[in-house]
Write a protein that holds these residues in place. Structure first.
Motif, mmCIF file in Angstrom:
data_model
loop_
_atom_site.group_PDB
_atom_site.id
_atom_site.type_symbol
_atom_site.label_atom_id
_atom_site.label_comp_id
_atom_site.label_asym_id
_atom_site.label_seq_id
_atom_site.Cartn_x
_atom_site.Cartn_y
_atom_site.Cartn_z
ATOM 1 N N UNK A 197 0.799 -1.235 0.000
ATOM 2 C CA UNK A 197 0.000 0.000 0.000
ATOM 3 C C UNK A 197 0.830 1.283 0.000
ATOM 4 N N UNK A 198 2.033 1.239 0.593
ATOM 5 C CA UNK A 198 2.883 2.428 0.620
ATOM 6 C C UNK A 198 3.541 2.698 -0.736
ATOM 7 N N UNK A 199 3.537 1.687 -1.605
ATOM 8 C CA UNK A 199 4.125 1.839 -2.945
ATOM 9 C C UNK A 199 3.099 1.409 -3.984
ATOM 10 N N UNK A 200 2.046 2.214 -4.188
ATOM 11 C CA UNK A 200 0.951 1.814 -5.083
ATOM 12 C C UNK A 200 1.378 1.596 -6.533
ATOM 13 N N UNK A 201 2.474 2.213 -6.938
ATOM 14 C CA UNK A 201 2.921 2.037 -8.323
ATOM 15 C C UNK A 201 3.694 0.731 -8.516
ATOM 16 N N UNK A 202 4.057 0.072 -7.421
ATOM 17 C CA UNK A 202 4.839 -1.168 -7.521
ATOM 18 C C UNK A 202 3.925 -2.349 -7.819
ATOM 19 N N UNK A 203 4.302 -3.159 -8.785
ATOM 20 C CA UNK A 203 3.578 -4.373 -9.137
ATOM 21 C C UNK A 203 4.592 -5.506 -9.218
ATOM 22 N N UNK A 204 4.549 -6.405 -8.250
ATOM 23 C CA UNK A 204 5.547 -7.476 -8.205
ATOM 24 C C UNK A 204 5.444 -8.401 -9.417
ATOM 25 N N UNK A 205 4.299 -8.410 -10.079
ATOM 26 C CA UNK A 205 4.125 -9.298 -11.231
ATOM 27 C C UNK A 205 4.900 -8.828 -12.448
#
Length: 229
Positions: free
Chosen positions: A151-159
């Motif tokens: 939630x603190x890094x909404x732009x991050x997508x581990x996929x």
């Protein structure tokens, strides 16, 4: 190279730990098979053990298969099925959250029992204490990654970064640059998880691979009541 440490961490370190896991497991089963067991402390304390063990094992199995699905099912596949990124993450956090909470509560109960119960503590080896502590840290890092770092890094997508890097490991050409912008908690979770994999064959965790297949194929045991004379 601009990131020599990162290059070593995300290119050589994983293979070092995975190599330790695979070759260590083969050696353990081939030459030290009688030691592939987990000593039970049930006789010393049963109630807390049952609660913690059931929660932990059910939770960790669900978390394991959730990780497998999240890593090895490419984003393009779910996109092709019409599953939006928001829908995927809502489902992943919902189902993963349930199993994650079960695993977290279970491992904390087991860790508390291992250290707090004097009889269990004094019957534990150093390896027992180290591995329950390591599992507690790893699961805490995993939950923190999902519910704090995410939630603190909404732009991050581990996929589109971490998951691709893991799949590349199995194709023997990992791109370390995919891990450079991954949030710190995720990185710690991966590094610590690989460390546990590396130590896996040399601890009691190896008993997870010793499935009792003989119970499936053995003949039924018939119990007969002794006749009254």
């Amino acid at each position: 190279m601009a990131h020599p440490f990162q290059f070593l961490l995300w290119t050589f370190y994983p293979y070092l730990m995975l190599g330790s896991f695979f070759f260590g497991t083969i050696i353990r089963f081939a030459f030290f098979h009688p030691t592939v067991t987990a000593k039970s402390s049930e006789i010393l304390e049963k109630k807390t053990l049952m609660i913690g063990s059931i929660l932990f094992h059910v939770g960790i199995i669900g978390v394991f298969f959730g990780h497998i699905a999240g890593i090895f099912i490419p984003k393009a596949w779910t996109d092709a099925l019409g599953i939006s990124n928001e829908m995927y993450h809502m489902f992943a956090l919902g189902a993963g959250g349930v199993f994650g909470i079960m695993a977290t509560v279970g491992v904390y109960v087991l860790c508390f029992r291992r250290y707090h119960n004097h009889r269990v503590f004094h019957a534990s080896s150093i390896g027992d204490l180290v591995i329950i502590t390591a599992l507690t840290i790893e699961i805490t890092l995993g939950m923190s990654s999902s519910f704090i770092a995410g939630p603190m890094n909404p732009s991050f997508n581990y996929r589109t970064s971490l998951a691709i890097w893991v799949r590349q490991l199995f194709m023997f050409h990992p791109d370390f640059r995919l891990m450079l912008n991954v949030p710190l908690l995720y990185k710690c979770h991966v590094v610590f998880g690989l460390m546990i994999f590396g130590a896996f064959p040399y601890t009691r965790l190896v008993h997870a691979l010793a499935l009792p297949w003989q119970y499936i194929f053995r003949r039924f045991i018939v119990y007969r009541k002794k006749p009254q004379i």
